[in-house]
Motif scaffolding. Structure first.
Motif, PDB file in Angstrom:
ATOM      1  N   HIS A   1       0.991  -1.121  -0.228  1.00  0.00           N
ATOM      2  CA  HIS A   1       0.127  -0.073   0.203  1.00  0.00           C
ATOM      3  C   HIS A   1       0.551   1.016  -0.098  1.00  0.00           C
ATOM      4  O   HIS A   1       0.724   1.876  -0.671  1.00  0.00           O
TER       5      HIS A   1
ATOM      6  N   VAL B   1       1.026   4.468  -2.409  1.00  0.00           N
ATOM      7  CA  VAL B   1       1.428   6.051  -2.937  1.00  0.00           C
ATOM      8  C   VAL B   1       2.147   6.006  -2.846  1.00  0.00           C
ATOM      9  O   VAL B   1       2.534   7.665  -3.928  1.00  0.00           O
TER      10      VAL B   1
ATOM     11  N   GLN C   1      -5.450  14.523  -0.563  1.00  0.00           N
ATOM     12  CA  GLN C   1      -5.845  13.251  -0.731  1.00  0.00           C
ATOM     13  C   GLN C   1      -4.651  11.876  -0.489  1.00  0.00           C
ATOM     14  O   GLN C   1      -5.300  11.064  -0.016  1.00  0.00           O
TER      15      GLN C   1
ATOM     16  N   ARG D   1      -4.430  11.428   3.050  1.00  0.00           N
ATOM     17  CA  ARG D   1      -5.306  10.239   3.714  1.00  0.00           C
ATOM     18  C   ARG D   1      -5.230   8.415   2.863  1.00  0.00           C
ATOM     19  O   ARG D   1      -5.487   7.944   3.559  1.00  0.00           O
ATOM     20  N   GLU D   2      -5.340   8.458   1.344  1.00  0.00           N
ATOM     21  CA  GLU D   2      -4.308   7.711   1.207  1.00  0.00           C
ATOM     22  C   GLU D   2      -3.542   6.992   2.229  1.00  0.00           C
ATOM     23  O   GLU D   2      -3.613   5.199   1.817  1.00  0.00           O
TER      24      GLU D   2
ATOM     25  N   ARG E   1      -4.851   5.477   4.933  1.00  0.00           N
ATOM     26  CA  ARG E   1      -6.432   4.526   4.284  1.00  0.00           C
ATOM     27  C   ARG E   1      -7.181   5.380   5.880  1.00  0.00           C
ATOM     28  O   ARG E   1      -8.128   4.430   5.300  1.00  0.00           O
TER      29      ARG E   1
ATOM     30  N   LYS F   1     -10.425   8.210   5.363  1.00  0.00           N
ATOM     31  CA  LYS F   1     -11.975   8.251   4.561  1.00  0.00           C
ATOM     32  C   LYS F   1     -12.084   9.267   4.142  1.00  0.00           C
ATOM     33  O   LYS F   1     -11.451  10.668   4.632  1.00  0.00           O
TER      34      LYS F   1
END
Length: 258
Positions: free
Chosen positions: A168, A172, A249, A252-253, A256, A258
């Motif tokens: 993950h 990113v 954004q 936030r990714e 993880r 929302k």
């Protein structure tokens, strides 16, 4: 005499110290607060204050021994997560610095440099101007409050002891190339306009060779460059909103959220 067991000490370490490391790593690396303008002691006090407010609302922490390899690995995990979050914000701010440096070089203002008080290095004055502008916009639009909200939410979406998702985070990290593209996109209108100015000087030199293009070209390019930058500031807010949305954004990714 007060006696404390290993389980009690481990509980205190996991419930307060582990979140403190993530918060402190974030504040040490993020823009504005993590610069040399803010003393390290002030950043540490701010980290303690935020940790004291957040810890009662956080989910249960894993029980670890106070001094063990597991606790050291958890501390390293929290430092990496906090530093990555601050690094993403640093890239967002430096996109505007890169744009200012590119424009400065094209308009002949690259020699006018000053010491950046936040990083301690010498940068073109136009890049420093863009950095101060994006800092004011970030604070005026409560970007720091959004960042602290994401930081608090990260303890739920990426809990302490949950482990680092390598796939993950590599996904990113693959999106971080937008920074250089964003800097070029910010500087593209000014670069295009200055290219037209240089082409016009080339045509003038070809049509009238007796003109000393070096004596009139440099001051005109510098003056027209400043005019172009002034005109481009009318659209800086829209560009900031797009880049700020992308950066937040991406932040936030990373956790993880929302």
């Amino acid at each position: 005499m007060l006696e404390l067991s290993d389980s009690q000490i481990g509980g205190w370490v996991s419930s307060f110290v582990l979140p403190l490391f993530r918060i402190a790593a974030f504040l040490m690396t993020m823009p504005i607060i993590g610069t040399q303008l803010v003393p390290t002691r002030v950043r540490l006090y701010l980290s303690l204050a935020i940790a004291m407010v957040l810890v009662p609302t956080l989910p249960a922490m894993p029980q670890v021994e106070a001094i063990s390899l597991g606790s050291l690995l958890l501390v390293a995990e929290q430092i990496i997560i906090g530093a990555l979050m601050g690094f993403i914000l640093q890239l967002f701010f430096h996109a505007f610095v890169v744009a200012g440096q590119i424009i400065s070089m094209q308009m002949g203002l690259g020699f006018a440099s000053m010491v950046d008080p936040t990083n301690g290095v010498s940068v073109p004055v136009l890049g420093q101007f863009y950095l101060m502008l994006v800092t004011l916009l970030f604070l005026a639009m409560n970007g720091h409050l959004v960042v602290f909200e994401v930081l608090a939410e990260s303890f739920v979406t990426l809990p302490v002891g949950g482990g680092l998702l390598v796939d993950h985070h590599w996904e990113v990290a693959g999106k971080l190339g937008w920074v250089m593209g964003a800097g070029l996109l910010l500087a593209l209108p000014a670069i295009t306009a200055l290219l037209v100015v240089n082409l016009a000087f080339g045509v003038m030199t070809r049509a009238a060779p007796q003109l000393n293009i070096f004596s009139i070209g440099f001051p005109l390019t510098l003056a027209l460059g400043l005019v172009i930058v002034w005109i481009g500031l009318a659209d800086i807010l829209a560009q900031y909103q797009v880049l700020a949305s992308d950066a937040l954004q991406l932040l936030r990714e990373l956790v993880r959220a929302k």
